[in-house]
Write a protein that holds these residues in place. Structure first.
Motif, PDB file in Angstrom:
ATOM      1  N   GLU A 238      44.747  39.386  51.265  1.00 49.34           N
ATOM      2  CA  GLU A 238      44.946  40.818  51.530  1.00 49.34           C
ATOM      3  C   GLU A 238      46.409  41.196  51.315  1.00 49.34           C
ATOM      4  OE1 GLU A 238      44.110  42.021  55.537  1.00 49.34           O
ATOM      5  OE2 GLU A 238      44.341  44.145  55.057  1.00 49.34           O
ATOM      6  N   LYS A 239      47.306  40.382  51.882  1.00 48.98           N
ATOM      7  CA  LYS A 239      48.736  40.710  51.782  1.00 48.98           C
ATOM      8  C   LYS A 239      49.277  40.525  50.370  1.00 48.98           C
ATOM      9  CE  LYS A 239      48.816  41.623  56.089  1.00 48.98           C
ATOM     10  NZ  LYS A 239      49.131  42.910  56.679  1.00 48.98           N
ATOM     11  N   CYS A 240      48.545  39.796  49.545  1.00 48.12           N
ATOM     12  CA  CYS A 240      48.949  39.639  48.138  1.00 48.12           C
ATOM     13  C   CYS A 240      48.214  40.648  47.252  1.00 48.12           C
ATOM     14  CB  CYS A 240      48.655  38.223  47.645  1.00 48.12           C
ATOM     15  SG  CYS A 240      49.659  36.973  48.437  1.00 48.12           S
ATOM     16  N   ALA A 241      47.474  41.566  47.877  1.00 48.54           N
ATOM     17  CA  ALA A 241      46.714  42.592  47.142  1.00 48.54           C
ATOM     18  C   ALA A 241      45.766  41.981  46.124  1.00 48.54           C
ATOM     19  CB  ALA A 241      47.674  43.588  46.481  1.00 48.54           C
ATOM     20  N   VAL A 242      45.130  40.880  46.536  1.00 47.05           N
ATOM     21  CA  VAL A 242      44.140  40.234  45.674  1.00 47.05           C
ATOM     22  C   VAL A 242      42.747  40.552  46.219  1.00 47.05           C
ATOM     23  CG1 VAL A 242      43.169  37.969  45.065  1.00 47.05           C
ATOM     24  CG2 VAL A 242      45.628  38.355  44.893  1.00 47.05           C
ATOM     25  N   ASP A 243      41.875  41.019  45.340  1.00 47.46           N
ATOM     26  CA  ASP A 243      40.479  41.236  45.719  1.00 47.46           C
ATOM     27  C   ASP A 243      39.790  39.878  45.591  1.00 47.46           C
ATOM     28  OD1 ASP A 243      37.749  41.728  45.739  1.00 47.46           O
ATOM     29  OD2 ASP A 243      37.923  43.637  44.670  1.00 47.46           O
ATOM     30  N   LEU A 244      39.737  39.144  46.699  1.00 48.05           N
ATOM     31  CA  LEU A 244      39.325  37.736  46.625  1.00 48.05           C
ATOM     32  C   LEU A 244      37.885  37.538  46.152  1.00 48.05           C
ATOM     33  CD1 LEU A 244      40.701  35.017  46.922  1.00 48.05           C
ATOM     34  CD2 LEU A 244      39.965  34.930  49.282  1.00 48.05           C
ATOM     35  N   PRO A 245      36.890  38.290  46.643  1.00 45.11           N
ATOM     36  CA  PRO A 245      35.532  38.062  46.131  1.00 45.11           C
ATOM     37  C   PRO A 245      35.455  38.245  44.618  1.00 45.11           C
ATOM     38  CG  PRO A 245      35.469  39.554  48.004  1.00 45.11           C
ATOM     39  CD  PRO A 245      36.906  39.322  47.692  1.00 45.11           C
ATOM     40  N   ARG A 246      36.116  39.290  44.139  1.00 47.23           N
ATOM     41  CA  ARG A 246      36.107  39.543  42.693  1.00 47.23           C
ATOM     42  C   ARG A 246      36.823  38.402  41.956  1.00 47.23           C
ATOM     43  NH1 ARG A 246      36.572  44.767  39.409  1.00 47.23           N
ATOM     44  NH2 ARG A 246      35.683  45.675  41.262  1.00 47.23           N
ATOM     45  N   ALA A 247      37.954  37.976  42.515  1.00 45.49           N
ATOM     46  CA  ALA A 247      38.732  36.904  41.877  1.00 45.49           C
ATOM     47  C   ALA A 247      37.942  35.599  41.860  1.00 45.49           C
ATOM     48  CB  ALA A 247      40.061  36.715  42.611  1.00 45.49           C
ATOM     49  N   VAL A 248      37.212  35.341  42.950  1.00 44.10           N
ATOM     50  CA  VAL A 248      36.432  34.092  43.024  1.00 44.10           C
ATOM     51  C   VAL A 248      35.316  34.111  41.986  1.00 44.10           C
ATOM     52  CG1 VAL A 248      34.785  32.801  44.454  1.00 44.10           C
ATOM     53  CG2 VAL A 248      36.959  33.544  45.431  1.00 44.10           C
ATOM     54  N   LEU A 249      34.624  35.232  41.871  1.00 44.77           N
ATOM     55  CA  LEU A 249      33.538  35.317  40.889  1.00 44.77           C
ATOM     56  C   LEU A 249      34.082  35.172  39.470  1.00 44.77           C
ATOM     57  CD1 LEU A 249      31.349  38.135  42.483  1.00 44.77           C
ATOM     58  CD2 LEU A 249      30.883  35.675  42.429  1.00 44.77           C
TER      59      LEU A 249
END
Ligand SMILES: Nc1ccn([C@H]2C[C@H](O)[C@@H](COP(=O)(O)OP(=O)(O)OP(=O)(O)O)O2)c(=O)n1
Length: 123
Positions: free
Chosen positions: A85-96
């Motif tokens: 969150e603090k790195c402004a990464v959309d993690l679910p999207r990035a993981v997929l």
């Protein structure tokens, strides 16, 4: 994958509320969260160190040892989610996206049964 995204956003929300209620937002900066994450990975590693080979399912581990593994894995995930969150990464999207990249890099017909890195396969 909607379920992955829903779970992620709910978890992130709970963690944000947890930190906000304690006035901890100012401590939850990327560098601190990364250090906290690494610390928790270390605590997880401690549970596995100096043992003989550990088999899948942790046969022979006591209930309290299994609970400790579950707790440390949770701490790792909690800090990972906050850090994303603090790195402004959309993690679910990035993981997929990363899973898709991995699939392309490691075609089953080429790598089946081998754990070599993709750079070691002939082009
Ligand atoms: N500033 C903080 C402190 C804690 N936590 C949350 C995230 C972790 O899930 C857990 C970490 O708590 P501790 O630092 O007390 O560490 P442990 O739970 O690993 O305790 P111990 O070190 O006694 O094993 O609490 C947090 O979000 N922000």
């Amino acid at each position: 994958m909607q379920i992955l995204e829903d779970t992620f956003w709910s978890h992130r929300q709970l963690q944000s509320e947890f930190a906000a209620k304690r006035g901890w937002g100012r401590f939850h900066q990327p560098r601190n969260l990364l250090l906290a994450l690494v610390g928790e990975v270390g605590e997880l590693a401690e549970l596995f160190q100096w043992r003989e080979e550990v088999q899948t399912g942790l046969p022979g581990w006591s209930v309290s040892e299994r609970e400790a593994v579950a707790e440390e894995l949770s701490d790792v995930l909690i800090y990972l989610v906050s850090l994303s969150e603090k790195c402004a990464v959309d993690l679910p999207r990035a993981v997929l996206a990363k899973l898709e990249k991995n699939r392309a890099k490691y075609p089953p017909e080429q790598v089946y049964g081998s754990a070599r890195k993709y750079t070691e396969y002939p082009q």
